[in-house]
Design a protein around this motif. Structure first.
Motif, PDB file in Angstrom:
ATOM      1  N   PHE A 340       0.870  -0.841  -0.178  1.00  0.00           N
ATOM      2  CA  PHE A 340       0.278  -0.072  -0.063  1.00  0.00           C
ATOM      3  C   PHE A 340       0.688   1.469  -0.356  1.00  0.00           C
ATOM      4  CE2 PHE A 340      -2.202   3.297   2.739  1.00  0.00           C
ATOM      5  CZ  PHE A 340      -3.401   3.618   1.803  1.00  0.00           C
ATOM      6  N   ARG A 341       0.940   2.305  -1.232  1.00  0.00           N
ATOM      7  CA  ARG A 341       1.695   3.177  -0.964  1.00  0.00           C
ATOM      8  C   ARG A 341       0.144   4.452  -1.247  1.00  0.00           C
ATOM      9  NH1 ARG A 341       3.272  -0.506  -5.241  1.00  0.00           N
ATOM     10  NH2 ARG A 341       5.739  -0.429  -4.802  1.00  0.00           N
ATOM     11  N   GLN A 342       1.768   5.009   0.381  1.00  0.00           N
ATOM     12  CA  GLN A 342       0.508   6.664   0.399  1.00  0.00           C
ATOM     13  C   GLN A 342       1.660   7.536   0.866  1.00  0.00           C
ATOM     14  OE1 GLN A 342      -1.284   6.619   4.452  1.00  0.00           O
ATOM     15  NE2 GLN A 342      -2.868   7.005   3.158  1.00  0.00           N
ATOM     16  N   GLN A 343       1.123   8.645  -0.118  1.00  0.00           N
ATOM     17  CA  GLN A 343       2.455  10.347   0.445  1.00  0.00           C
ATOM     18  C   GLN A 343       1.877  10.915   1.589  1.00  0.00           C
ATOM     19  OE1 GLN A 343       1.245  14.228  -1.517  1.00  0.00           O
ATOM     20  NE2 GLN A 343       2.400  13.484  -2.806  1.00  0.00           N
ATOM     21  N   ARG A 344       3.277  11.071   2.187  1.00  0.00           N
ATOM     22  CA  ARG A 344       3.530  11.645   3.593  1.00  0.00           C
ATOM     23  C   ARG A 344       3.798  12.607   3.566  1.00  0.00           C
ATOM     24  NH1 ARG A 344       0.864   8.183   8.077  1.00  0.00           N
ATOM     25  NH2 ARG A 344      -0.615   6.743   6.682  1.00  0.00           N
ATOM     26  N   ILE A 345       4.425  12.929   4.755  1.00  0.00           N
ATOM     27  CA  ILE A 345       4.796  14.587   4.475  1.00  0.00           C
ATOM     28  C   ILE A 345       5.566  14.439   5.125  1.00  0.00           C
ATOM     29  CG2 ILE A 345       4.862  17.068   4.702  1.00  0.00           C
ATOM     30  CD1 ILE A 345       2.708  16.095   2.930  1.00  0.00           C
ATOM     31  N   GLY A 346       6.746  14.570   5.282  1.00  0.00           N
ATOM     32  CA  GLY A 346       8.944  14.002   5.439  1.00  0.00           C
ATOM     33  C   GLY A 346       9.357  15.247   6.518  1.00  0.00           C
ATOM     34  N   LEU A 347      10.221  15.099   6.361  1.00  0.00           N
ATOM     35  CA  LEU A 347      11.513  15.813   6.509  1.00  0.00           C
ATOM     36  C   LEU A 347      11.554  17.400   5.891  1.00  0.00           C
ATOM     37  CD1 LEU A 347      13.952  17.213   8.290  1.00  0.00           C
ATOM     38  CD2 LEU A 347      15.462  16.476   6.300  1.00  0.00           C
ATOM     39  N   GLY A 348      11.192  18.671   6.363  1.00  0.00           N
ATOM     40  CA  GLY A 348      11.250  19.861   6.283  1.00  0.00           C
ATOM     41  C   GLY A 348      10.043  20.164   5.611  1.00  0.00           C
ATOM     42  N   MET A 354       5.110   6.789   1.053  1.00  0.00           N
ATOM     43  CA  MET A 354       5.322   5.533   2.201  1.00  0.00           C
ATOM     44  C   MET A 354       4.586   4.247   2.473  1.00  0.00           C
ATOM     45  SD  MET A 354       4.235   5.663   7.030  1.00  0.00           S
ATOM     46  CE  MET A 354       2.661   5.016   6.121  1.00  0.00           C
ATOM     47  N   LEU A 355       5.340   3.124   2.252  1.00  0.00           N
ATOM     48  CA  LEU A 355       5.577   2.082   1.911  1.00  0.00           C
ATOM     49  C   LEU A 355       4.787   1.197   2.970  1.00  0.00           C
ATOM     50  CD1 LEU A 355       7.927   0.861  -0.620  1.00  0.00           C
ATOM     51  CD2 LEU A 355       6.498   1.619  -1.450  1.00  0.00           C
ATOM     52  N   LYS A 356       3.424  -0.225   2.805  1.00  0.00           N
ATOM     53  CA  LYS A 356       3.161  -0.619   4.073  1.00  0.00           C
ATOM     54  C   LYS A 356       2.778  -1.728   3.241  1.00  0.00           C
ATOM     55  CE  LYS A 356       0.748   1.126   7.837  1.00  0.00           C
ATOM     56  NZ  LYS A 356      -0.378   1.715   8.074  1.00  0.00           N
ATOM     57  N   PHE A 357       2.778  -2.963   4.403  1.00  0.00           N
ATOM     58  CA  PHE A 357       2.232  -4.028   3.604  1.00  0.00           C
ATOM     59  C   PHE A 357       0.441  -3.772   3.550  1.00  0.00           C
ATOM     60  CE2 PHE A 357       5.519  -7.239   5.142  1.00  0.00           C
ATOM     61  CZ  PHE A 357       5.967  -7.546   3.480  1.00  0.00           C
ATOM     62  N   ARG A 358      -0.252  -4.594   2.548  1.00  0.00           N
ATOM     63  CA  ARG A 358      -1.802  -3.651   2.806  1.00  0.00           C
ATOM     64  C   ARG A 358      -2.623  -4.868   3.615  1.00  0.00           C
ATOM     65  NH1 ARG A 358      -5.984  -6.269  -0.486  1.00  0.00           N
ATOM     66  NH2 ARG A 358      -4.549  -7.079  -1.546  1.00  0.00           N
ATOM     67  N   SER A 359      -3.325  -3.719   4.206  1.00  0.00           N
ATOM     68  CA  SER A 359      -3.401  -4.784   5.812  1.00  0.00           C
ATOM     69  C   SER A 359      -5.309  -4.895   4.959  1.00  0.00           C
ATOM     70  CB  SER A 359      -3.571  -4.167   6.958  1.00  0.00           C
ATOM     71  OG  SER A 359      -3.870  -2.468   6.435  1.00  0.00           O
ATOM     72  N   MET A 360      -6.020  -3.551   4.627  1.00  0.00           N
ATOM     73  CA  MET A 360      -7.271  -3.827   3.633  1.00  0.00           C
ATOM     74  C   MET A 360      -7.528  -4.157   2.378  1.00  0.00           C
ATOM     75  SD  MET A 360      -7.613   0.766   5.055  1.00  0.00           S
ATOM     76  CE  MET A 360      -7.824   0.416   6.943  1.00  0.00           C
ATOM     77  N   PRO A 421       9.024  11.394  14.571  1.00  0.00           N
ATOM     78  CA  PRO A 421       7.347  11.815  15.098  1.00  0.00           C
ATOM     79  C   PRO A 421       6.498  10.826  13.642  1.00  0.00           C
ATOM     80  CG  PRO A 421       9.155  13.557  14.340  1.00  0.00           C
ATOM     81  CD  PRO A 421       9.508  12.452  13.930  1.00  0.00           C
ATOM     82  N   ARG A 422       5.302  10.604  13.635  1.00  0.00           N
ATOM     83  CA  ARG A 422       4.454  10.248  13.332  1.00  0.00           C
ATOM     84  C   ARG A 422       4.468  10.750  11.892  1.00  0.00           C
ATOM     85  NH1 ARG A 422       0.014   6.499  14.917  1.00  0.00           N
ATOM     86  NH2 ARG A 422      -0.923   6.282  12.749  1.00  0.00           N
ATOM     87  N   PRO A 423       4.378   9.811  10.520  1.00  0.00           N
ATOM     88  CA  PRO A 423       4.621  10.868   9.480  1.00  0.00           C
ATOM     89  C   PRO A 423       2.909  10.737   8.698  1.00  0.00           C
ATOM     90  CG  PRO A 423       5.303   8.536   8.582  1.00  0.00           C
ATOM     91  CD  PRO A 423       5.112   8.664  10.377  1.00  0.00           C
ATOM     92  N   HIS A 424       2.911  12.407   9.254  1.00  0.00           N
ATOM     93  CA  HIS A 424       1.186  12.116   8.660  1.00  0.00           C
ATOM     94  C   HIS A 424       0.605  12.885   7.365  1.00  0.00           C
ATOM     95  CE1 HIS A 424       0.218  13.984  12.516  1.00  0.00           C
ATOM     96  NE2 HIS A 424      -0.015  12.532  12.721  1.00  0.00           N
ATOM     97  N   LEU A 425      -0.994  12.579   6.630  1.00  0.00           N
ATOM     98  CA  LEU A 425      -0.808  12.214   5.622  1.00  0.00           C
ATOM     99  C   LEU A 425      -0.684  14.630   4.814  1.00  0.00           C
ATOM    100  CD1 LEU A 425      -3.524  10.253   6.083  1.00  0.00           C
ATOM    101  CD2 LEU A 425      -1.563  10.084   4.058  1.00  0.00           C
ATOM    102  N   ALA A 430      -2.304  20.200   7.012  1.00  0.00           N
ATOM    103  CA  ALA A 430      -3.260  20.805   6.488  1.00  0.00           C
ATOM    104  C   ALA A 430      -3.916  21.505   7.588  1.00  0.00           C
ATOM    105  CB  ALA A 430      -4.175  20.986   5.224  1.00  0.00           C
ATOM    106  N   GLN A 431      -4.664  20.867   9.059  1.00  0.00           N
ATOM    107  CA  GLN A 431      -4.994  21.113  10.237  1.00  0.00           C
ATOM    108  C   GLN A 431      -4.092  21.916  11.419  1.00  0.00           C
ATOM    109  OE1 GLN A 431      -8.927  18.616  10.935  1.00  0.00           O
ATOM    110  NE2 GLN A 431      -8.395  18.119   8.810  1.00  0.00           N
ATOM    111  N   TYR A 432      -2.485  21.464  11.279  1.00  0.00           N
ATOM    112  CA  TYR A 432      -1.282  22.148  11.500  1.00  0.00           C
ATOM    113  C   TYR A 432      -2.027  23.368  12.110  1.00  0.00           C
ATOM    114  CZ  TYR A 432       1.751  18.247  11.215  1.00  0.00           C
ATOM    115  OH  TYR A 432       2.329  16.865  10.786  1.00  0.00           O
ATOM    116  N   GLU A 433      -1.619  23.130  14.082  1.00  0.00           N
ATOM    117  CA  GLU A 433      -1.728  24.878  13.883  1.00  0.00           C
ATOM    118  C   GLU A 433       0.287  25.163  13.899  1.00  0.00           C
ATOM    119  OE1 GLU A 433      -2.938  25.843  17.420  1.00  0.00           O
ATOM    120  OE2 GLU A 433      -4.207  24.233  18.569  1.00  0.00           O
TER     121      GLU A 433
END
Length: 497
Positions: A340-348, A354-360, A421-425, A430-433
């Motif tokens: 399962f490939r998903q875009q996450r936000i990383g350094l800077g 991000m890669l994961k085994f597909r669980s869904m 830190p946890r990599p967020h979507l 976009a909802q960060y303070e």
């Protein structure tokens, strides 16, 4: 007298204090003795086992100016020096036993200092000690010492959860500060503190159940505090923000408490600041507390990156059979993609895949909007304990966190770190303070403080707080502690769904 008492507990009086004992002494004296016994056993086993593994029988070491020493005698000498080194470095200080990572840090530091000294002295005087013996004794000893400390700590933690081995505290300060200190100490029973009373001079709590311990607002001056300390059988007094004592009174209170064998603890209003960032500078009689700026230097960043590359590469090689087996199981479930490939936000703030085994199921993302609507959950982090999109194989690999293992490839690529830190979507970011963007100062991690502190059970605010704490207080040793705690959390399936 103004006093509030929790309706379910009643006042905690001096008569309710039961002194716990270890090895025939008070627990404050007995616990270091118990740890000392564990240390002696650990280093004796390590040194004698190392000699046996290296030589398989009696062997002599050459000592300039003396007759040759048998390695059994050398092992006794090294063991004695080892135990002394651990004591000199304060690893058996009652203030650090049973909670936090400082105890383990001091064990490692004291051990490394000792072996460094042994190497220098051996070279300087021409002492011929087999390098193989030292090479075995060091890692075996560290493992035995840490295992011994871990076992003692586990026993102490269970006893503290039952109410034993905890120092009775009096809290003095303003309502908000006292409430914060109470909540922090009450949630960390393993630290060995038990607040039993609070003084809120000049304040009037809005609710009678403001705290589940007696609260007084009419106690004034050093004499009033000392009188109640004796009445309530207090073992330590905590001063926090909002207390009315002037500096001269604080000094006099310290003297009065010292005469009675009672500790005085200052709890400044500093949140989520690790010890290494705090530095005290005496100036004209004032103890100024400096807070150093968190900074990941180039040297530290390089060390972290080398560790990530080596550990992730070895990890992929070692668990490759497991990765292949999981890939086959996921593929056999419904014939869909393995990863399962998903875009996450990383350094800077840079996006990465991000890669994961597909669980869904394959169309899980398409079903998400309807599930959010049906559940009424509009929080930033959407999680369901019984998510209908999770496949049978997916449920197993999610509970054991095996689905996260492909992220080792992300670590090799440089997108992620082992700990961070946890990599967020993107929509979560976009909802960060504004202050939350500090998470991007370091690489996101496969695991982190959020992983070992509740995982999916954590609310959004707490997960962000833990991530920011990591960014502000990063260290290599801290990463190793988090990795060790991750193994425990995964084995227990804490908060995983």
């Amino acid at each position: 007298m103004t006093e509030s008492v929790h309706p379910d507990r009643g006042p905690d009086t001096a008569g309710s204090a039961v002194r716990s004992r270890i090895l025939g002494a008070s627990w404050e004296q007995g616990l270091p003795r118990l740890v000392l016994a564990a240390d002696v056993l650990a280093v004796l086993l390590a040194t004698f086992l190392s000699a046996q593994l290296r030589f398989g029988g009696p062997r002599l070491a050459e000592v300039p100016g003396l007759d040759a020493l048998d390695y059994s005698v050398l092992s006794l000498i090294l063991s004695a020096l080892w135990v002394i080194a651990l004591g000199v470095d304060g690893s058996r200080d009652i203030r650090i036993l049973g909670g936090g990572s400082e105890e383990y840090k001091r064990v490692l530091r004291g051990t490394l200092y000792l072996f460094g000294l042994v190497a220098i002295v051996s070279f300087a005087v021409g002492l011929e000690i087999a390098r193989g013996y030292i090479a075995l004794a060091l890692p075996i000893g560290i493992v035995f010492l840490l295992v011994g400390r871990f076992l003692v700590r586990g026993w102490v933690a269970r006893r503290r959860q039952a109410g034993a081995f905890r120092r009775r505290l009096l809290l003095i300060g303003g309502p908000k500060a006292v409430k914060h200190v109470f909540d922090a100490l009450d949630s960390e029973a393993g630290a060995g503190y038990r607040p039993v009373m609070a003084f809120l001079p000049g304040y009037n709590p809005r609710r009678p159940d403001f705290l589940p311990i007696p609260c007084r607002t009419d106690v004034e001056g050093v004499e009033g505090v000392v009188e109640q300390v004796g009445h309530m059988d207090i073992e330590a007094v905590v001063l926090t923000s909002g207390h009315p004592l002037v500096p001269a009174d604080v000094r006099r209170l310290g003297w009065e408490l010292q005469e009675r064998g009672i500790s005085l603890i200052m709890a400044p209003a500093l949140l989520d600041i690790a010890g290494p960032r705090l530095h005290t500078q005496p100036l004209a009689g004032l103890p100024l507390i400096h807070i150093s700026t968190p900074r990941l230097s180039r040297g530290k960043a390089f060390t972290k990156r080398v560790f990530d590359v080596v550990a992730s590469a070895l990890g992929i090689v070692v668990i490759s059979p497991l990765l292949a087996a999981v890939a086959l199981a996921v593929k056999a479930t419904d014939g869909g993609p393995v990863l399962f490939r998903q875009q996450r936000i990383g350094l800077g703030g840079t996006p990465f895949t991000m890669l994961k085994f597909r669980s869904m199921v394959v169309d899980a993302e398409e079903q998400k909007a309807q599930l959010v609507s049906d559940s009424g959950d509009d929080s930033v982090l959407f999680k369901m304990k019984d998510d209908p999109r999770v496949t049978r194989v997916g449920g197993v690999i999610r509970r054991t966190s095996i689905d996260e293992l492909p992220q080792l490839v992300n670590v090799l690529r440089g997108d992620m770190s082992l700990v961070g830190p946890r990599p967020h979507l993107p929509h979560e970011v976009a909802q960060y303070e504004q202050y939350m963007s500090r998470r991007f100062l370091v690489q996101p991690g496969i695991t982190g403080l959020w992983q070992v502190s509740g995982r999916s059970d954590l609310p959004w605010e707490e997960a962000v707080r833990l991530d920011l704490y990591y960014v502000e207080n990063w260290s290599i040793l801290g990463d190793l502690v988090i990795l060790a705690r991750t193994v425990k959390a995964v084995a227990a399936s804490d908060g995983a769904y």
